[in-house]
Design a protein around this motif. Structure first.
Motif, PDB file in Angstrom:
ATOM      1  N   VAL A  89       0.847  -1.187   0.000  1.00  0.00           N
ATOM      2  CA  VAL A  89       0.000   0.000   0.000  1.00  0.00           C
ATOM      3  C   VAL A  89       0.887   1.243   0.000  1.00  0.00           C
ATOM      4  O   VAL A  89       1.772   1.386   0.843  1.00  0.00           O
ATOM      5  CB  VAL A  89      -0.940   0.028   1.235  1.00  0.00           C
ATOM      6  N   SER A  90       0.658   2.124  -0.985  1.00  0.00           N
ATOM      7  CA  SER A  90       1.426   3.353  -1.097  1.00  0.00           C
ATOM      8  C   SER A  90       0.527   4.445  -1.676  1.00  0.00           C
ATOM      9  O   SER A  90      -0.590   4.176  -2.104  1.00  0.00           O
ATOM     10  CB  SER A  90       2.646   3.136  -1.991  1.00  0.00           C
ATOM     11  N   ILE A  91       1.029   5.664  -1.700  1.00  0.00           N
ATOM     12  CA  ILE A  91       0.258   6.761  -2.277  1.00  0.00           C
ATOM     13  C   ILE A  91       0.063   6.478  -3.763  1.00  0.00           C
ATOM     14  O   ILE A  91       0.991   6.094  -4.462  1.00  0.00           O
ATOM     15  CB  ILE A  91       0.983   8.106  -2.075  1.00  0.00           C
ATOM     16  N   GLY A  92      -1.159   6.644  -4.219  1.00  0.00           N
ATOM     17  CA  GLY A  92      -1.492   6.380  -5.612  1.00  0.00           C
ATOM     18  C   GLY A  92      -2.093   5.001  -5.820  1.00  0.00           C
ATOM     19  O   GLY A  92      -2.597   4.701  -6.898  1.00  0.00           O
ATOM     20  N   ALA A  93      -2.063   4.171  -4.790  1.00  0.00           N
ATOM     21  CA  ALA A  93      -2.607   2.817  -4.903  1.00  0.00           C
ATOM     22  C   ALA A  93      -4.064   2.781  -4.449  1.00  0.00           C
ATOM     23  O   ALA A  93      -4.494   3.565  -3.613  1.00  0.00           O
ATOM     24  CB  ALA A  93      -1.796   1.844  -4.054  1.00  0.00           C
ATOM     25  N   LYS A  94      -4.789   1.845  -5.041  1.00  0.00           N
ATOM     26  CA  LYS A  94      -6.145   1.549  -4.582  1.00  0.00           C
ATOM     27  C   LYS A  94      -6.028   0.277  -3.758  1.00  0.00           C
ATOM     28  O   LYS A  94      -5.357  -0.671  -4.159  1.00  0.00           O
ATOM     29  CB  LYS A  94      -7.085   1.358  -5.760  1.00  0.00           C
ATOM     30  N   VAL A  95      -6.682   0.287  -2.600  1.00  0.00           N
ATOM     31  CA  VAL A  95      -6.568  -0.866  -1.710  1.00  0.00           C
ATOM     32  C   VAL A  95      -7.954  -1.287  -1.238  1.00  0.00           C
ATOM     33  O   VAL A  95      -8.752  -0.453  -0.836  1.00  0.00           O
ATOM     34  CB  VAL A  95      -5.617  -0.563  -0.512  1.00  0.00           C
ATOM     35  N   LYS A  96      -8.229  -2.582  -1.370  1.00  0.00           N
ATOM     36  CA  LYS A  96      -9.485  -3.127  -0.857  1.00  0.00           C
ATOM     37  C   LYS A  96      -9.161  -3.767   0.487  1.00  0.00           C
ATOM     38  O   LYS A  96      -8.232  -4.571   0.594  1.00  0.00           O
ATOM     39  CB  LYS A  96     -10.078  -4.169  -1.802  1.00  0.00           C
ATOM     40  N   VAL A  97      -9.932  -3.364   1.503  1.00  0.00           N
ATOM     41  CA  VAL A  97      -9.702  -3.875   2.848  1.00  0.00           C
ATOM     42  C   VAL A  97     -10.988  -4.453   3.418  1.00  0.00           C
ATOM     43  O   VAL A  97     -12.085  -4.130   2.977  1.00  0.00           O
ATOM     44  CB  VAL A  97      -9.175  -2.759   3.795  1.00  0.00           C
ATOM     45  N   GLY A 148     -12.811   7.481  16.231  1.00  0.00           N
ATOM     46  CA  GLY A 148     -13.924   6.640  16.662  1.00  0.00           C
ATOM     47  C   GLY A 148     -13.497   5.380  17.391  1.00  0.00           C
ATOM     48  O   GLY A 148     -14.322   4.550  17.745  1.00  0.00           O
ATOM     49  N   GLY A 149     -12.215   5.203  17.635  1.00  0.00           N
ATOM     50  CA  GLY A 149     -11.710   4.012  18.314  1.00  0.00           C
ATOM     51  C   GLY A 149     -10.734   3.246  17.434  1.00  0.00           C
ATOM     52  O   GLY A 149     -10.355   3.701  16.358  1.00  0.00           O
ATOM     53  N   ILE A 150     -10.366   2.063  17.881  1.00  0.00           N
ATOM     54  CA  ILE A 150      -9.411   1.238  17.142  1.00  0.00           C
ATOM     55  C   ILE A 150     -10.160   0.384  16.126  1.00  0.00           C
ATOM     56  O   ILE A 150     -11.166  -0.246  16.456  1.00  0.00           O
ATOM     57  CB  ILE A 150      -8.592   0.345  18.104  1.00  0.00           C
ATOM     58  N   VAL A 151      -9.680   0.409  14.883  1.00  0.00           N
ATOM     59  CA  VAL A 151     -10.255  -0.430  13.835  1.00  0.00           C
ATOM     60  C   VAL A 151      -9.155  -1.320  13.264  1.00  0.00           C
ATOM     61  O   VAL A 151      -7.982  -0.972  13.298  1.00  0.00           O
ATOM     62  CB  VAL A 151     -10.899   0.404  12.690  1.00  0.00           C
ATOM     63  N   LYS A 152      -9.589  -2.468  12.786  1.00  0.00           N
ATOM     64  CA  LYS A 152      -8.645  -3.399  12.161  1.00  0.00           C
ATOM     65  C   LYS A 152      -9.089  -3.627  10.728  1.00  0.00           C
ATOM     66  O   LYS A 152     -10.232  -3.992  10.469  1.00  0.00           O
ATOM     67  CB  LYS A 152      -8.620  -4.731  12.905  1.00  0.00           C
ATOM     68  N   PHE A 153      -8.157  -3.370   9.805  1.00  0.00           N
ATOM     69  CA  PHE A 153      -8.410  -3.585   8.386  1.00  0.00           C
ATOM     70  C   PHE A 153      -7.455  -4.645   7.875  1.00  0.00           C
ATOM     71  O   PHE A 153      -6.242  -4.506   8.001  1.00  0.00           O
ATOM     72  CB  PHE A 153      -8.181  -2.309   7.582  1.00  0.00           C
ATOM     73  N   LYS A 154      -8.006  -5.678   7.267  1.00  0.00           N
ATOM     74  CA  LYS A 154      -7.185  -6.696   6.609  1.00  0.00           C
ATOM     75  C   LYS A 154      -7.098  -6.321   5.139  1.00  0.00           C
ATOM     76  O   LYS A 154      -8.119  -6.088   4.480  1.00  0.00           O
ATOM     77  CB  LYS A 154      -7.797  -8.081   6.755  1.00  0.00           C
ATOM     78  N   VAL A 155      -5.894  -6.237   4.610  1.00  0.00           N
ATOM     79  CA  VAL A 155      -5.672  -5.871   3.202  1.00  0.00           C
ATOM     80  C   VAL A 155      -6.013  -7.076   2.329  1.00  0.00           C
ATOM     81  O   VAL A 155      -5.426  -8.140   2.461  1.00  0.00           O
ATOM     82  CB  VAL A 155      -4.227  -5.406   2.962  1.00  0.00           C
ATOM     83  N   LEU A 156      -6.998  -6.868   1.418  1.00  0.00           N
ATOM     84  CA  LEU A 156      -7.437  -7.931   0.533  1.00  0.00           C
ATOM     85  C   LEU A 156      -6.805  -7.819  -0.859  1.00  0.00           C
ATOM     86  O   LEU A 156      -6.449  -8.825  -1.455  1.00  0.00           O
ATOM     87  CB  LEU A 156      -8.960  -7.922   0.387  1.00  0.00           C
ATOM     88  N   GLU A 157      -6.735  -6.583  -1.389  1.00  0.00           N
ATOM     89  CA  GLU A 157      -6.187  -6.355  -2.735  1.00  0.00           C
ATOM     90  C   GLU A 157      -5.496  -5.007  -2.782  1.00  0.00           C
ATOM     91  O   GLU A 157      -5.894  -4.080  -2.087  1.00  0.00           O
ATOM     92  CB  GLU A 157      -7.316  -6.292  -3.791  1.00  0.00           C
ATOM     93  N   ILE A 158      -4.488  -4.934  -3.640  1.00  0.00           N
ATOM     94  CA  ILE A 158      -3.811  -3.660  -3.912  1.00  0.00           C
ATOM     95  C   ILE A 158      -3.668  -3.562  -5.425  1.00  0.00           C
ATOM     96  O   ILE A 158      -3.237  -4.531  -6.065  1.00  0.00           O
ATOM     97  CB  ILE A 158      -2.403  -3.598  -3.271  1.00  0.00           C
ATOM     98  N   HIS A 159      -4.076  -2.423  -5.999  1.00  0.00           N
ATOM     99  CA  HIS A 159      -3.879  -2.251  -7.439  1.00  0.00           C
ATOM    100  C   HIS A 159      -3.704  -0.773  -7.761  1.00  0.00           C
ATOM    101  O   HIS A 159      -3.947   0.091  -6.951  1.00  0.00           O
ATOM    102  CB  HIS A 159      -5.007  -2.895  -8.248  1.00  0.00           C
ATOM    103  N   LYS A 160      -3.261  -0.529  -9.007  1.00  0.00           N
ATOM    104  CA  LYS A 160      -2.999   0.836  -9.462  1.00  0.00           C
ATOM    105  C   LYS A 160      -4.284   1.500  -9.874  1.00  0.00           C
ATOM    106  O   LYS A 160      -5.207   0.905 -10.311  1.00  0.00           O
ATOM    107  CB  LYS A 160      -2.028   0.832 -10.634  1.00  0.00           C
TER     108      LYS A 160
END
Length: 160
Positions: A89-97, A148-160
């Protein structure tokens, strides 16, 4: 507001939007405000002329915004899509979580702070969620402290 020398990170889309806004402000909006000032002057006494005061305030806001955009463009660093690594995950990336608490999938576009539009799922690299996701790979979970508190995101996909 961006400081004078702060590097402004932009995607190609963000750069185009800023350039279009600057063009609009310099060509159409300046003329529109000048016409409002001209019309308000025709009402006579400027000391109690609210239309004139409002038009002059609008003119000031337009000029400040023009300077802001020009400074951003001077300090802009364009993200080259070819340089985006789809493995992290970086700037410019699309990430599905996956929000592990609510079992909801969300897709974010990680952008520089200038382009952030949370309602459109464009989140800044400086926001808690954006910052927390940076550097994560598919399968990793980010534990992020948000207002709003602690959240947990699992990274499912990363794409341009």
């Amino acid at each position: 507001m961006a400081t004078a020398n702060k590097e402004i990170i932009l995607t190609a889309e963000g750069l185009s939007k800023l350039e279009a806004e600057l063009e609009y402000l310099k060509t159409e909006k300046r003329k529109e405000v000048a016409e409002k000032i001209k019309q308000a002057r025709a009402f006579g006494d400027l000391s109690e002329n609210s239309e004139y005061d409002e038009a002059k305030n609008e003119q000031g806001h337009v000029e400040v915004r023009i300077v802001q955009i020009e400074n951003m463009l001077k300090n802009a660093k364009l993200i080259d899509e070819d340089d985006i690594d789809a493995n992290v995950v970086s700037i410019g990336a699309k990430v599905k979580v996956l929000d592990t608490e609510f079992k909801e999938e969300v897709e974010y576009f990680i952008v520089g702070s200038t382009e952030a539009e949370p309602a459109a799922h464009k989140i800044s690299d400086e926001s808690p969620v954006g910052h927390g996701l940076l550097g994560k790979k598919v399968g990793e979970t980010a534990k992020i402290t948000t207002p709003g508190g602690i959240v947990k995101f699992k990274v499912l996909e990363i794409h341009k």
